[in-house]
Design a protein around this motif. Structure first.
Motif, mmCIF file in Angstrom:
data_model
loop_
_atom_site.group_PDB
_atom_site.id
_atom_site.type_symbol
_atom_site.label_atom_id
_atom_site.label_comp_id
_atom_site.label_asym_id
_atom_site.label_seq_id
_atom_site.Cartn_x
_atom_site.Cartn_y
_atom_site.Cartn_z
ATOM 1 N N GLU A 263 0.916 -1.305 0.025
ATOM 2 C CA GLU A 263 0.021 -0.015 -0.036
ATOM 3 C C GLU A 263 0.976 1.284 -0.085
ATOM 4 N N GLU A 264 2.188 1.136 0.154
ATOM 5 C CA GLU A 264 3.089 2.067 0.356
ATOM 6 C C GLU A 264 3.186 2.771 -1.092
ATOM 7 N N VAL A 265 3.213 1.637 -1.941
ATOM 8 C CA VAL A 265 3.510 1.794 -3.446
ATOM 9 C C VAL A 265 1.921 2.477 -3.855
ATOM 10 N N ILE A 266 0.876 1.905 -3.734
ATOM 11 C CA ILE A 266 -0.391 2.432 -4.052
ATOM 12 C C ILE A 266 -0.480 3.914 -3.821
ATOM 13 N N GLU A 267 -0.052 4.295 -2.594
ATOM 14 C CA GLU A 267 -0.461 5.869 -2.156
ATOM 15 C C GLU A 267 0.834 6.632 -2.453
ATOM 16 N N ALA A 268 1.899 6.256 -3.153
ATOM 17 C CA ALA A 268 3.010 6.877 -3.424
ATOM 18 C C ALA A 268 2.908 8.121 -4.209
ATOM 19 N N SER A 269 3.403 9.043 -3.996
ATOM 20 C CA SER A 269 3.483 10.506 -4.809
ATOM 21 C C SER A 269 4.143 9.923 -6.167
ATOM 22 N N ILE A 270 5.263 9.178 -6.126
ATOM 23 C CA ILE A 270 5.986 9.111 -7.056
ATOM 24 C C ILE A 270 6.439 7.407 -7.028
ATOM 25 N N ILE A 271 6.178 6.795 -8.103
ATOM 26 C CA ILE A 271 7.041 5.271 -8.087
ATOM 27 C C ILE A 271 8.203 5.337 -8.937
ATOM 28 N N LEU A 272 9.526 4.685 -8.310
ATOM 29 C CA LEU A 272 10.631 4.641 -9.181
ATOM 30 C C LEU A 272 10.614 2.941 -9.673
ATOM 31 N N LEU A 293 1.753 -4.402 -10.926
ATOM 32 C CA LEU A 293 1.157 -3.109 -10.584
ATOM 33 C C LEU A 293 -0.377 -2.933 -11.046
ATOM 34 N N LYS A 294 -0.469 -3.773 -12.033
ATOM 35 C CA LYS A 294 -1.984 -3.810 -12.536
ATOM 36 C C LYS A 294 -2.829 -4.398 -11.668
ATOM 37 N N GLN A 295 -2.291 -5.494 -11.003
ATOM 38 C CA GLN A 295 -2.757 -6.266 -9.712
ATOM 39 C C GLN A 295 -3.283 -5.398 -8.427
ATOM 40 N N LEU A 296 -2.442 -4.424 -8.491
ATOM 41 C CA LEU A 296 -2.525 -3.580 -7.137
ATOM 42 C C LEU A 296 -3.485 -2.355 -7.469
ATOM 43 N N GLY A 297 -4.022 -2.250 -8.931
ATOM 44 C CA GLY A 297 -4.973 -1.469 -9.121
ATOM 45 C C GLY A 297 -4.442 -0.038 -9.724
ATOM 46 N N LEU A 298 -3.051 -0.074 -10.246
ATOM 47 C CA LEU A 298 -2.273 0.998 -10.513
ATOM 48 C C LEU A 298 -1.905 0.747 -12.220
ATOM 49 N N ASP A 299 -1.998 1.967 -12.729
ATOM 50 C CA ASP A 299 -1.652 2.062 -14.203
ATOM 51 C C ASP A 299 0.083 2.088 -14.460
ATOM 52 N N PRO A 300 0.550 1.031 -15.068
ATOM 53 C CA PRO A 300 2.141 1.081 -15.205
ATOM 54 C C PRO A 300 2.523 2.080 -16.267
ATOM 55 N N ALA A 301 1.481 2.627 -17.071
ATOM 56 C CA ALA A 301 1.803 3.580 -18.143
ATOM 57 C C ALA A 301 1.634 5.036 -17.399
ATOM 58 N N ASP A 302 1.357 5.258 -16.245
ATOM 59 C CA ASP A 302 1.178 6.609 -15.646
ATOM 60 C C ASP A 302 2.197 7.261 -15.629
ATOM 61 N N ARG A 303 2.388 8.471 -16.716
ATOM 62 C CA ARG A 303 3.520 9.121 -16.759
ATOM 63 C C ARG A 303 3.634 10.480 -15.728
ATOM 64 N N GLU A 304 2.651 10.498 -14.964
ATOM 65 C CA GLU A 304 2.606 11.347 -13.915
ATOM 66 C C GLU A 304 3.398 11.084 -12.750
ATOM 67 N N ARG A 305 3.396 9.629 -12.114
ATOM 68 C CA ARG A 305 3.752 9.094 -11.189
ATOM 69 C C ARG A 305 4.754 8.289 -11.032
ATOM 70 N N ILE A 306 5.239 7.660 -12.403
ATOM 71 C CA ILE A 306 6.183 6.627 -12.702
ATOM 72 C C ILE A 306 7.304 7.195 -13.359
ATOM 73 N N ILE A 307 8.779 6.938 -12.665
ATOM 74 C CA ILE A 307 9.844 7.383 -13.555
ATOM 75 C C ILE A 307 10.646 5.837 -13.441
ATOM 76 N N GLU A 308 10.904 5.403 -14.553
ATOM 77 C CA GLU A 308 11.839 4.176 -14.879
ATOM 78 C C GLU A 308 13.297 4.695 -14.629
ATOM 79 N N VAL A 309 13.978 3.770 -13.648
ATOM 80 C CA VAL A 309 15.137 3.944 -13.233
ATOM 81 C C VAL A 309 16.043 2.836 -14.004
ATOM 82 N N TRP A 310 16.836 3.150 -14.813
ATOM 83 C CA TRP A 310 17.562 1.810 -15.552
ATOM 84 C C TRP A 310 19.120 1.902 -14.753
#
Length: 428
Positions: A263-272, A293-310
């Motif tokens: 739930e820390e992920v679900i409610e996070a302002s930003i997901i890395l 992420l989909k199973q947790l009800g999150l959109d893996p394509a959410d460009r506002e919250r998700i930053i990909e860290v390579w």
């Protein structure tokens, strides 16, 4: 012993075998043999064809194998039949992951979650032909009424344990919710790390927070959630959350068991979304993380919250490194921002922290103010405690600035600059 069922998949077979080997090593098993087994048509009784079952049985006998692990989900019937054929204990991928989780859990919440997942797994296995299951026994109160079969009693007792643990976890969840509400009052935004197991999340967490979280080249090195405060370049403070690693074919009931933690992920302002960019299966791993992420009800394509860290760019050779840097600089298919880093060497981390702060400050109002150019200390304070978006000289020699200020510094900002602050502008 590790038997791998490589059923129709985009994954590299060698990478799958390497991961299965790593799962075994995660609980210090002595791996005597590995047998890759492509399966085009799974057999309902044994998963594999009769010839392959016999061949593996010979290996089990020759190597004196005590435990055979099939890196695929087995039905209870398949598990029972393979144990009979190989004359040794057999567990599947889910069972192995549960064993790892059981060894890694340190907090009370983590242990409860693992026990709950394990009990639900056991309950699904109660069709197996254990020697006592056909017996009838009379009842003594809680043991059940006359004529209750052992399997019925076992199932009922498991359900009672499941109900009890779910109640305990609900209490833990209420405590976590209370802590979360208290953090909101501060408030510190939460930045959550997610990613495939062994992608380097804990190493990155340690580097960013100067903490000492267990980080090792092991699958599921981190299981219990860890929270630490971090300070971003312009003084913004946030809570960084490290979480359990995801993995391919993670059973739904395991995700459900760890939902309170996640739930820390679900409610996070930003997901890395931390990726091991050096891994040959990095794209497949990213897809697995998106599925969870989909199973947790999150959109893996959410460009506002998700930053990909390579991550792990230090393990990539020069030519591919240049190609990855160029690729990261272009627009991603999902629109997410991408940052190339090495948690080990520190490469790219200042840029990552700046990107996080820009996201967090981006939702705050922009203030216009004028400043005497001789006020060097005042100008330095703005750069240290906020984000200077624009700066230009006015005709009267004064500096005209557009700034965003970290939430915790707003009181001092108003006290220090007073009438020089104009009304906030609309968000950019």
């Amino acid at each position: 012993m590790r038997d791998e069922a490589a059923i129709a998949t985009q994954r590299d077979l060698d990478a799958r075998l390497e991961e299965a080997f790593g799962l075994a090593q995660a609980i210090d098993l002595d791996v005597r043999a590995t047998v890759p087994v492509p399966v085009s048509q799974p057999k309902p009784a044994t998963l594999f064809g009769a010839g392959k079952v016999e061949e593996i049985g010979e290996t089990v006998k020759e190597e004196d194998i005590d435990l055979a692990i099939v890196d695929h989900a087995l039905t209870p019937i398949q598990q029972r039949n393979l144990e009979k054929a190989w004359k040794t204990k057999v567990i599947d991928r889910t069972g192995l992951i549960l064993e790892i989780f059981g060894e890694r859990a340190r907090t009370r919440e983590g242990r409860l979650q693992v026990e709950l997942a394990h009990l639900k797994y056991q309950k699904s296995r109660l069709v197996r032909s254990w020697t006592h299951l056909e017996r009838q026994r009379g009842g003594f109160g809680f043991l059940g009424g006359p004529g209750e079969t052992q399997i019925e009693a076992d199932r009922r007792q498991l359900q009672e344990k499941i109900t009890r643990i779910e109640a305990d976890l609900e209490q833990v969840k209420r405590t976590r919710d209370l802590h979360r509400r208290q953090r909101r009052k501060v408030p510190h935004p939460v930045v959550a790390l997610v990613g495939y197991t062994n992608a380097g999340k804990s190493t990155l967490f340690n580097r960013l927070t100067e903490a000492d979280v267990f980080a090792k080249d092991l699958l599921f090195a981190t299981l219990d959630p860890t929270l630490r405060r971090i300070k971003l370049p312009h003084g913004t403070e946030a809570i960084l959350s490290d979480t359990v690693g995801f993995i391919s074919n993670l059973p739904t009931h395991l995700v459900a068991a760890f939902r309170a933690t996640l739930e820390e992920v679900i409610e996070a302002s930003i997901i890395l979304h931390v990726r091991d960019i050096s891994h040959k299966d990095t794209e497949a791993q990213a897809s697995d993380v998106a599925d969870v992420l989909k199973q947790l009800g999150l959109d893996p394509a959410d460009r506002e919250r998700i930053i990909e860290v390579w991550n792990k760019i230090d393990l990539v050779d020069g030519t591919r490194r240049d190609a990855l840097l160029a690729q990261a600089a272009t627009e991603s298919p999902g629109g997410q921002e991408r940052r190339v880093v090495s948690a080990v060497t520190g490469d790219g981390l200042p840029e990552l922290l700046a990107a996080i702060e820009t996201r967090l400050l981006g939702s705050r109002p922009v203030h216009e103010l004028t400043l005497d150019p001789s006020d060097g200390a005042g100008l330095a304070w703005l750069y240290d405690h906020g984000e200077v978006l624009e700066r230009h000289d006015g005709e009267n020699g004064m500096l005209h600035l557009s700034v965003r200020i970290a939430e915790k510094s707003m009181t001092v900002f108003h006290q220090r600059y007073g009438e020089r602050i104009q009304h906030p502008l609309a968000e950019n």
